[in-house]
Enzyme design. Sequence first.
Site, mmCIF file in Angstrom:
data_model
loop_
_atom_site.group_PDB
_atom_site.id
_atom_site.type_symbol
_atom_site.label_atom_id
_atom_site.label_comp_id
_atom_site.label_asym_id
_atom_site.label_seq_id
_atom_site.Cartn_x
_atom_site.Cartn_y
_atom_site.Cartn_z
ATOM 1 N N ASP A 177 -0.920 -25.822 35.391
ATOM 2 C CA ASP A 177 0.263 -25.723 34.542
ATOM 3 C C ASP A 177 0.254 -26.876 33.534
ATOM 4 O O ASP A 177 0.383 -28.045 33.906
ATOM 5 C CB ASP A 177 1.532 -25.775 35.398
ATOM 6 C CG ASP A 177 2.788 -25.497 34.586
ATOM 7 O OD1 ASP A 177 3.126 -26.316 33.715
ATOM 8 O OD2 ASP A 177 3.426 -24.452 34.835
ATOM 9 N N ARG A 187 9.011 -18.482 31.887
ATOM 10 C CA ARG A 187 8.425 -17.257 32.396
ATOM 11 C C ARG A 187 9.085 -16.858 33.701
ATOM 12 O O ARG A 187 9.098 -17.632 34.659
ATOM 13 C CB ARG A 187 6.912 -17.429 32.594
ATOM 14 C CG ARG A 187 6.202 -16.143 32.957
ATOM 15 C CD ARG A 187 4.712 -16.278 32.897
ATOM 16 N NE ARG A 187 4.185 -17.242 33.838
ATOM 17 C CZ ARG A 187 2.889 -17.378 34.124
ATOM 18 N NH1 ARG A 187 2.009 -16.640 33.503
ATOM 19 N NH2 ARG A 187 2.476 -18.276 35.001
ATOM 20 N N THR A 230 8.536 -11.082 37.079
ATOM 21 C CA THR A 230 8.004 -10.151 36.081
ATOM 22 C C THR A 230 6.936 -10.772 35.205
ATOM 23 O O THR A 230 6.186 -10.055 34.525
ATOM 24 C CB THR A 230 9.131 -9.655 35.172
ATOM 25 O OG1 THR A 230 9.632 -10.759 34.395
ATOM 26 C CG2 THR A 230 10.257 -9.048 35.986
ATOM 27 N N ASP A 251 3.476 -29.153 33.558
ATOM 28 C CA ASP A 251 3.540 -30.072 34.694
ATOM 29 C C ASP A 251 2.555 -31.218 34.536
ATOM 30 O O ASP A 251 2.882 -32.386 34.831
ATOM 31 C CB ASP A 251 3.239 -29.317 35.985
ATOM 32 C CG ASP A 251 4.400 -28.433 36.428
ATOM 33 O OD1 ASP A 251 5.537 -28.713 36.022
ATOM 34 O OD2 ASP A 251 4.166 -27.464 37.177
#
Length: 364
Positions: free
Chosen positions: A355, A259, A263, A358
């Site tokens: 996340d 990602r 944006t 992670d």
Amino acid sequence: MKIAIGCDHAGFKLKDAVVNFLKGRQIDIVDMGAYEYNKDDDYTDAAFKVAGTIISEEANAGILLCGTGFGISIAANKMPGIRAVSCWNVESATMAKAHNGINVIAMGGNIVKPENVPEILSAWLDTEFQGGRHTRRLNKIAMAEKSTLTIAHQGGGRVVIFNHPLVQHKVSIIRDVNTSVKQFRELLQEIAGLMVYEITRNLPLHEVEIQTPIEKTIGHTIEGRKLAIVPVLRAGLGMVDGILQLVPNAKVGHIGLYRDPTTLEPVEYYCKLPFDIEERDIFVLDPMLATGGSSSAAISLIKKRGGKKISLVCLIGAPEGIDRIRKDHPEVEIFIAALDSHLNDHGYIVPGLGDAGDRLFGTK
């Protein structure tokens, strides 16, 4: 107030009477069809569409019309939070509202005359739910619904949200910031394994004759259906083994996306799929359905390479992600272990779990 209406061919003749009555009461209408007479349509489609508008709060209540009102109310009642009853006169509509608090009234075009529609609908709308012991009973129904799963259907593929106690329990642990990398990996596999039972529910079976130690009998096997699971790298890898334990012959593809931090849009860097992907039922694995950009891009990549029957399997989702998939790929079924409230300014699911990549690989 907004009321959704839906019908099949057998209820089509009552629709004008219903629309005229609602307009006379200055009630907003959400028309879910049918829009023309078609003797081959199915009442289930109308039931699921109207129920979906109530679940999504696009409408406050619903009116369903078929031949008797029976089948279409049965279908609507399969959706969580829907209380649909077929009513044919003032008394039945009054009692259904007073004792059962129905939010969907069904009527039969073969039973109810158009001139009787106003009095039946008036009885339903003007009667107050009595509460008391009736509330206790409705609460028991609601608890039974929560122990299974939620299915929202709004004209495209299903959105299935798992409410099973085991799934809820494991999702709560996996959210905890103190859960170790080892526990996170194990729980992600376990949750994916539990979800397999529902995501494969529609696989076709055929009968086979087998010999037990006692006698011959008829059993069932899956009809040679080809399956593919496609994790979105890297967090999707954590769901693969949990699914392969139950469908070990499934082929595994991989899609690499990251990602863009500015944006928030996905960028492809890898895509490897089974050579016969167009022949397979495909399950895209993406634990976090946040903005929906990565999942949507992965589905688009598969479609470009010939994939047709695609489902999306996620751990946690946000409404924004669901909306993105529904917009880009309305036919795709979405399976989610837990649906959270929203995204924060950084595009993370709230309350979420951080996340997933992670936490899965211990990189942060």
